[in-house]
Enzyme design. Structure first.
Site, short mmCIF file in Angstrom:
data_model
loop_
_atom_site.label_atom_id
_atom_site.label_comp_id
_atom_site.label_asym_id
_atom_site.label_seq_id
_atom_site.Cartn_x
_atom_site.Cartn_y
_atom_site.Cartn_z
N ASP A 179 0.75 -1.52 0.15
CA ASP A 179 0.18 0.26 -0.22
C ASP A 179 1.12 1.47 0.30
O ASP A 179 2.41 0.73 0.38
CB ASP A 179 -0.92 0.02 1.13
CG ASP A 179 -1.79 1.55 1.50
OD1 ASP A 179 -2.30 1.70 0.45
OD2 ASP A 179 -1.73 1.96 2.47
N ASP A 196 -0.55 4.53 0.60
CA ASP A 196 -0.51 6.29 1.81
C ASP A 196 -0.49 5.38 3.31
O ASP A 196 -1.75 4.34 3.88
CB ASP A 196 -1.61 7.09 1.02
CG ASP A 196 -2.07 7.38 0.28
OD1 ASP A 196 -1.05 7.79 -0.68
OD2 ASP A 196 -2.95 7.98 -0.23
MG LIG Z 1 -3.18 2.92 3.51
#
Ligand SMILES: [Mg+2]
Length: 274
Positions: free
Chosen positions: A8, A10
């Protein structure tokens, strides 16, 4: 043994607040020197991921918009990808819906639920909400498959879920926004497709690592051999029930760096033991 790293962005590789990945440099350097595929698996759009990849000088497959599509760059390791559709300069495996369909549903419910999607917000508003620069916010707004949104009263999500489901859609949540996505997609499904393409093309055993911090990462973490959960900036963890889950000590790029270095060290020791 081939290692694949799904991550992932962010709140995971990138810090939640300043989107910096500086603290991850030592681990990124190891990944680069060992030629380990680093596969961004994000709710971000294709243009956002392309910009980041180009800035980081990475050319790898990636998964955009919460598993809506898997993008393999043309001529990537001479892979043959039967499932995909050529869309220059990629072969794309699309799992999600078309953005226009998602927007159509959004428009039909937005007044009743008091919600605002990226399509209802200006670039300036998105920049303000996310802390992205206007250039980055513009790329975040170039949606192809899914819609991030804010809802005035979050307790109304429960009521929205079955209505979305009746239209073949579902709702997931990342660090800042809810996301309206097709119910045929999630990060885990896309990770499994990606892994299969690797296995078929390189043969032999692949070991997969996944790193994430939010609810929308759960299916990804369930689909990898080594799942790593990062804490939020307040130190709390998303509630995830996976038996072999590793919890990182620190949030964002610092936690990412330490977790990857640990995994590489452990795998190294295991292969030396053998
Ligand atoms: Mg995230």
């Amino acid at each position: 043994m081939d290692l694949l790293v799904f991550t992932d962005l962010d709140g995971t590789l990138l810090n939640h607040k300043d989107y910096s990945y500086e603290a991850a440099h030592p681990a990124l350097e190891k990944i680069r020197s060992r030629q380990i595929p680093l596969i961004f698996t994000s709710s971000k759009t294709r243009p956002e991921i392309e910009a980041l990849q180009s800035y980081m000088q990475i050319r790898e497959p990636f998964i955009a918009e919460n598993g809506a599509a898997v993008f393999f760059p043309d001529n990537y390791l001479n892979f043959k990808i039967d499932a995909g559709i050529r869309r220059f300069p990629y072969t794309v495996v699309q799992l999600g819906s078309e953005y226009s369909e998602i927007r159509q549903f959004m428009r039909s419910i937005k007044d009743r639920f008091n919600l605002k999607g990226f399509g209802d917000l200006s670039v300036e508003e998105i920049a303000l909400l996310t802390g992205l620069t206007p250039e980055q916010a513009l790329m975040a707004r170039q949606r192809e498959f899914t819609e991030p949104f804010l809802i005035e009263d979050e307790s109304m999500i429960e009521e929205l879920v079955p209505i979305a489901a009746s239209q073949g859609l579902k709702i997931t949540s990342g660090g800042r926004f809810f996301h309206l996505i097709s119910n045929r997609q999630d990060k885990g499904f896309a990770v499994r497709i990606c892994k299969e393409i690797f296995s078929r093309n390189i043969g032999g055993k692949t070991v997969t690592v996944g790193l994430g911090d939010s609810a929308n990462d759960i299916t990804m973490l369930e689909s990898v051999d080594i799942p790593i959960l990062l804490p939020r900036i307040d130190g709390s963890f998303e509630e995830i029930d996976i038996h072999n889950l590793i919890k990182a000590d620190k949030p964002g790029s610092r936690g990412w760096n330490d977790a990857i270095l640990n995994v590489l060290k452990n795998l190294n020791e295991r292969s030396i033991d053998r």
